[in-house]
Design a protein around this motif. Structure first.
Motif, PDB file in Angstrom:
ATOM      1  N   ARG A  31     -44.173  22.770   5.656  1.00 15.74           N
ATOM      2  CA  ARG A  31     -43.238  22.502   6.637  1.00 15.74           C
ATOM      3  C   ARG A  31     -42.227  23.467   6.656  1.00 15.74           C
ATOM      4  N   GLN A  32     -41.696  23.576   5.323  1.00 14.94           N
ATOM      5  CA  GLN A  32     -40.897  24.829   5.188  1.00 14.94           C
ATOM      6  C   GLN A  32     -41.426  26.137   5.330  1.00 14.94           C
ATOM      7  N   ARG A  33     -42.591  26.268   4.852  1.00 12.98           N
ATOM      8  CA  ARG A  33     -43.090  27.684   5.487  1.00 12.98           C
ATOM      9  C   ARG A  33     -43.425  27.673   7.149  1.00 12.98           C
ATOM     10  N   LEU A  34     -43.698  26.886   7.674  1.00 14.05           N
ATOM     11  CA  LEU A  34     -43.909  26.748   9.138  1.00 14.05           C
ATOM     12  C   LEU A  34     -42.491  27.068   9.626  1.00 14.05           C
ATOM     13  N   MET A 108     -38.226  23.206  -0.579  1.00 13.87           N
ATOM     14  CA  MET A 108     -37.751  24.772  -0.037  1.00 13.87           C
ATOM     15  C   MET A 108     -38.012  25.803  -1.175  1.00 13.87           C
ATOM     16  N   PHE A 109     -37.551  25.407  -2.660  1.00  8.57           N
ATOM     17  CA  PHE A 109     -38.184  26.107  -3.557  1.00  8.57           C
ATOM     18  C   PHE A 109     -39.582  26.246  -3.672  1.00  8.57           C
ATOM     19  N   ALA A 110     -40.340  25.280  -3.480  1.00  4.70           N
ATOM     20  CA  ALA A 110     -41.941  25.425  -3.652  1.00  4.70           C
ATOM     21  C   ALA A 110     -42.262  26.277  -2.513  1.00  4.70           C
ATOM     22  N   ALA A 111     -41.896  26.368  -1.158  1.00  6.86           N
ATOM     23  CA  ALA A 111     -42.374  27.282  -0.285  1.00  6.86           C
ATOM     24  C   ALA A 111     -41.666  28.542  -0.412  1.00  6.86           C
ATOM     25  N   PHE A 112     -40.732  28.740  -1.231  1.00  7.33           N
ATOM     26  CA  PHE A 112     -40.073  29.895  -1.400  1.00  7.33           C
ATOM     27  C   PHE A 112     -40.812  30.683  -2.684  1.00  7.33           C
ATOM     28  N   ALA A 113     -41.641  29.810  -3.812  1.00  5.38           N
ATOM     29  CA  ALA A 113     -42.368  30.375  -4.681  1.00  5.38           C
ATOM     30  C   ALA A 113     -43.538  30.640  -4.117  1.00  5.38           C
ATOM     31  N   GLU A 122     -42.866  44.737  -3.967  1.00  7.87           N
ATOM     32  CA  GLU A 122     -42.108  44.191  -5.251  1.00  7.87           C
ATOM     33  C   GLU A 122     -40.890  43.403  -4.760  1.00  7.87           C
ATOM     34  N   THR A 123     -40.622  42.265  -5.476  1.00  9.48           N
ATOM     35  CA  THR A 123     -39.714  41.225  -4.968  1.00  9.48           C
ATOM     36  C   THR A 123     -38.374  41.526  -5.964  1.00  9.48           C
ATOM     37  N   HIS A 124     -37.317  40.773  -5.607  1.00  7.11           N
ATOM     38  CA  HIS A 124     -36.198  41.212  -6.531  1.00  7.11           C
ATOM     39  C   HIS A 124     -35.572  39.460  -6.467  1.00  7.11           C
ATOM     40  N   LEU A 125     -35.552  39.022  -7.742  1.00 11.82           N
ATOM     41  CA  LEU A 125     -35.044  37.651  -7.890  1.00 11.82           C
ATOM     42  C   LEU A 125     -34.130  37.681  -8.778  1.00 11.82           C
ATOM     43  N   THR A 126     -32.969  37.352  -8.635  1.00  5.93           N
ATOM     44  CA  THR A 126     -31.739  37.267  -9.630  1.00  5.93           C
ATOM     45  C   THR A 126     -31.271  35.795  -9.925  1.00  5.93           C
ATOM     46  N   LEU A 127     -30.907  35.414 -10.963  1.00  4.87           N
ATOM     47  CA  LEU A 127     -30.158  33.930 -11.063  1.00  4.87           C
ATOM     48  C   LEU A 127     -28.842  34.302 -12.100  1.00  4.87           C
ATOM     49  N   PRO A 159     -41.579  45.410   8.290  1.00  3.12           N
ATOM     50  CA  PRO A 159     -42.152  44.110   7.750  1.00  3.12           C
ATOM     51  C   PRO A 159     -41.085  42.969   7.558  1.00  3.12           C
ATOM     52  N   LEU A 160     -41.492  41.873   7.792  1.00  4.23           N
ATOM     53  CA  LEU A 160     -40.654  40.835   7.537  1.00  4.23           C
ATOM     54  C   LEU A 160     -40.437  40.306   6.031  1.00  4.23           C
ATOM     55  N   HIS A 161     -39.001  40.198   5.846  1.00  2.00           N
ATOM     56  CA  HIS A 161     -38.710  40.010   4.502  1.00  2.00           C
ATOM     57  C   HIS A 161     -38.003  38.587   4.264  1.00  2.00           C
ATOM     58  N   GLY A 162     -38.105  37.634   3.281  1.00  6.44           N
ATOM     59  CA  GLY A 162     -37.656  36.518   3.170  1.00  6.44           C
ATOM     60  C   GLY A 162     -36.304  36.718   2.239  1.00  6.44           C
TER      61      GLY A 162
END
Length: 177
Positions: A31-34, A108-113, A122-127, A159-162
Protein backbone atom coordinates in the motif's frame (compact mmCIF):
# COMPACT_ATOMS: atom_id res chain seq x y z
CA UNK A 1 -20.70 3.85 -2.70
CA UNK A 2 -20.33 7.46 -3.88
CA UNK A 3 -21.83 8.56 -7.18
CA UNK A 4 -19.15 8.10 -9.84
CA UNK A 5 -20.91 10.33 -12.38
CA UNK A 6 -19.60 13.53 -10.81
CA UNK A 7 -15.88 14.18 -11.19
CA UNK A 8 -13.80 13.77 -8.03
CA UNK A 9 -12.29 16.83 -6.42
CA UNK A 10 -8.75 17.70 -7.44
CA UNK A 11 -6.12 16.44 -5.00
CA UNK A 12 -5.75 18.49 -1.85
CA UNK A 13 -2.29 19.92 -1.32
CA UNK A 14 -1.80 18.31 2.12
CA UNK A 15 -3.64 15.57 3.97
CA UNK A 16 -2.80 15.03 7.62
CA UNK A 17 -2.98 11.34 8.50
CA UNK A 18 -4.65 10.76 11.85
CA UNK A 19 -7.62 8.39 11.60
CA UNK A 20 -7.20 4.78 12.79
CA UNK A 21 -8.26 3.37 9.39
CA UNK A 22 -5.60 5.54 7.71
CA UNK A 23 -2.90 4.19 10.02
CA UNK A 24 -4.12 0.65 9.35
CA UNK A 25 -4.02 1.29 5.59
CA UNK A 26 -0.44 2.57 5.82
CA UNK A 27 0.69 -0.58 7.67
CA UNK A 28 1.46 -2.61 4.54
CA UNK A 29 4.48 -2.16 2.22
CA UNK A 30 2.50 -2.70 -1.00
CA UNK A 31 0.00 0.00 0.00
CA UNK A 32 2.92 2.33 0.67
CA UNK A 33 4.35 1.53 -2.78
CA UNK A 34 0.92 2.12 -4.36
CA UNK A 35 0.82 5.56 -2.75
CA UNK A 36 4.34 6.24 -4.06
CA UNK A 37 3.27 5.14 -7.57
CA UNK A 38 0.13 7.31 -7.49
CA UNK A 39 2.12 10.36 -6.42
CA UNK A 40 2.33 11.90 -9.89
CA UNK A 41 -0.53 10.68 -12.06
CA UNK A 42 -3.64 8.52 -11.92
CA UNK A 43 -3.23 4.86 -12.89
CA UNK A 44 -5.31 1.71 -13.37
CA UNK A 45 -5.01 -1.60 -11.53
CA UNK A 46 -3.34 -3.09 -14.62
CA UNK A 47 -0.81 -0.24 -14.89
CA UNK A 48 0.03 -0.38 -11.18
CA UNK A 49 0.39 -4.17 -11.20
CA UNK A 50 2.85 -3.96 -14.12
CA UNK A 51 4.79 -1.07 -12.57
CA UNK A 52 5.10 -2.76 -9.16
CA UNK A 53 5.47 -6.33 -10.48
CA UNK A 54 2.45 -7.46 -8.44
CA UNK A 55 -0.68 -9.50 -9.17
CA UNK A 56 -3.73 -7.51 -10.31
CA UNK A 57 -5.98 -9.08 -7.67
CA UNK A 58 -3.53 -8.16 -4.93
CA UNK A 59 -3.25 -4.58 -6.22
CA UNK A 60 -7.04 -4.28 -6.47
CA UNK A 61 -7.45 -5.45 -2.86
CA UNK A 62 -4.90 -2.95 -1.52
CA UNK A 63 -6.39 -0.11 -3.60
CA UNK A 64 -9.75 -0.87 -1.99
CA UNK A 65 -8.21 -0.56 1.49
CA UNK A 66 -6.55 2.75 0.54
CA UNK A 67 -9.81 4.02 -0.95
CA UNK A 68 -11.85 3.08 2.12
CA UNK A 69 -9.30 4.94 4.28
CA UNK A 70 -9.74 8.07 2.15
CA UNK A 71 -6.15 8.07 0.88
CA UNK A 72 -7.05 7.54 -2.79
CA UNK A 73 -10.15 7.92 -4.98
CA UNK A 74 -11.27 7.10 -8.50
CA UNK A 75 -10.16 10.07 -10.60
CA UNK A 76 -11.88 8.95 -13.80
CA UNK A 77 -13.44 5.95 -15.51
CA UNK A 78 -13.21 4.84 -19.13
CA UNK A 79 -15.14 2.24 -21.10
CA UNK A 80 -12.82 -0.40 -22.54
CA UNK A 81 -13.83 -3.57 -24.39
CA UNK A 82 -17.09 -4.13 -22.57
CA UNK A 83 -15.83 -3.07 -19.14
CA UNK A 84 -15.04 -0.01 -17.12
CA UNK A 85 -11.45 0.92 -16.35
CA UNK A 86 -10.90 3.01 -13.22
CA UNK A 87 -8.01 5.43 -12.78
CA UNK A 88 -6.98 5.88 -9.16
CA UNK A 89 -5.40 9.02 -7.74
CA UNK A 90 -4.15 10.10 -4.32
CA UNK A 91 -6.53 12.39 -2.45
CA UNK A 92 -3.61 14.69 -1.60
CA UNK A 93 -0.28 15.57 -3.17
CA UNK A 94 1.46 15.47 0.23
CA UNK A 95 0.52 13.20 3.09
CA UNK A 96 1.85 14.08 6.50
CA UNK A 97 1.74 11.74 9.46
CA UNK A 98 1.77 14.07 12.46
CA UNK A 99 2.13 11.28 15.03
CA UNK A 100 3.64 8.24 13.30
CA UNK A 101 2.71 4.78 14.52
CA UNK A 102 5.18 1.89 14.51
CA UNK A 103 3.29 -0.35 12.05
CA UNK A 104 2.94 2.39 9.42
CA UNK A 105 6.55 3.48 9.84
CA UNK A 106 7.78 -0.11 9.52
CA UNK A 107 5.67 -0.57 6.36
CA UNK A 108 7.04 2.65 4.89
CA UNK A 109 10.62 1.53 5.53
CA UNK A 110 9.86 -1.91 4.05
CA UNK A 111 8.38 -0.26 0.95
CA UNK A 112 11.39 2.05 0.76
CA UNK A 113 13.75 -0.97 1.00
CA UNK A 114 11.87 -2.70 -1.85
CA UNK A 115 12.13 0.45 -3.97
CA UNK A 116 15.90 0.67 -3.27
CA UNK A 117 16.38 -2.98 -4.23
CA UNK A 118 14.62 -2.40 -7.55
CA UNK A 119 16.43 0.83 -8.42
CA UNK A 120 18.35 0.55 -11.71
CA UNK A 121 20.64 3.45 -10.74
CA UNK A 122 23.11 4.02 -7.95
CA UNK A 123 21.37 5.03 -4.74
CA UNK A 124 22.43 7.40 -1.99
CA UNK A 125 21.59 6.38 1.56
CA UNK A 126 23.07 8.09 4.61
CA UNK A 127 22.25 7.88 8.31
CA UNK A 128 23.78 10.59 10.48
CA UNK A 129 23.30 11.65 14.05
CA UNK A 130 23.61 15.39 14.68
CA UNK A 131 23.54 17.38 17.88
CA UNK A 132 20.97 20.14 17.28
CA UNK A 133 19.03 22.59 19.40
CA UNK A 134 15.24 22.35 19.00
CA UNK A 135 15.31 25.56 16.91
CA UNK A 136 18.09 24.25 14.66
CA UNK A 137 16.28 20.90 14.26
CA UNK A 138 13.09 22.73 13.23
CA UNK A 139 15.08 24.85 10.76
CA UNK A 140 16.78 21.76 9.28
CA UNK A 141 13.42 20.00 8.87
CA UNK A 142 11.94 23.00 7.07
CA UNK A 143 15.03 23.31 4.83
CA UNK A 144 14.93 19.61 3.88
CA UNK A 145 11.23 19.81 3.02
CA UNK A 146 11.86 22.93 0.92
CA UNK A 147 14.81 21.29 -0.91
CA UNK A 148 12.68 18.28 -1.85
CA UNK A 149 9.75 20.46 -2.98
CA UNK A 150 11.99 22.70 -5.11
CA UNK A 151 14.04 19.87 -6.65
CA UNK A 152 11.24 18.38 -8.74
CA UNK A 153 11.18 19.09 -12.45
CA UNK A 154 8.03 18.90 -14.54
CA UNK A 155 9.76 16.92 -17.29
CA UNK A 156 7.67 13.77 -17.91
CA UNK A 157 10.56 12.18 -19.84
CA UNK A 158 12.92 12.20 -16.85
CA UNK A 159 13.34 9.21 -14.52
CA UNK A 160 11.33 9.17 -11.31
CA UNK A 161 13.39 9.27 -8.10
CA UNK A 162 12.26 8.42 -4.58
CA UNK A 163 13.25 10.61 -1.65
CA UNK A 164 12.81 9.67 1.99
CA UNK A 165 13.38 12.44 4.52
CA UNK A 166 13.23 11.72 8.23
CA UNK A 167 14.31 13.95 11.07
CA UNK A 168 13.77 12.61 14.55
CA UNK A 169 15.18 13.10 18.01
CA UNK A 170 17.14 10.06 19.10
CA UNK A 171 16.55 8.58 22.53
CA UNK A 172 19.39 9.71 24.75
CA UNK A 173 21.76 6.88 25.46
CA UNK A 174 24.94 8.88 26.10
CA UNK A 175 24.54 9.07 29.89
CA UNK A 176 27.02 6.92 31.80
CA UNK A 177 25.20 4.12 33.55
Amino acid sequence: MPDQTSPPPPPEDVLEIGAPEQFAALAHPLRQRLLFALGHRPATVRQLAAQLDAKKGNVAHHLKVLREAGLIHVAETRQVRGGTEQYYQRTARHMIVAEPQAAGTAAMFAAFAQELDLSPAETHLTLRHLRLSPAKARELGETLAQLVDEAEEDAEDQPLHGVLVALYQQVRSDHPG
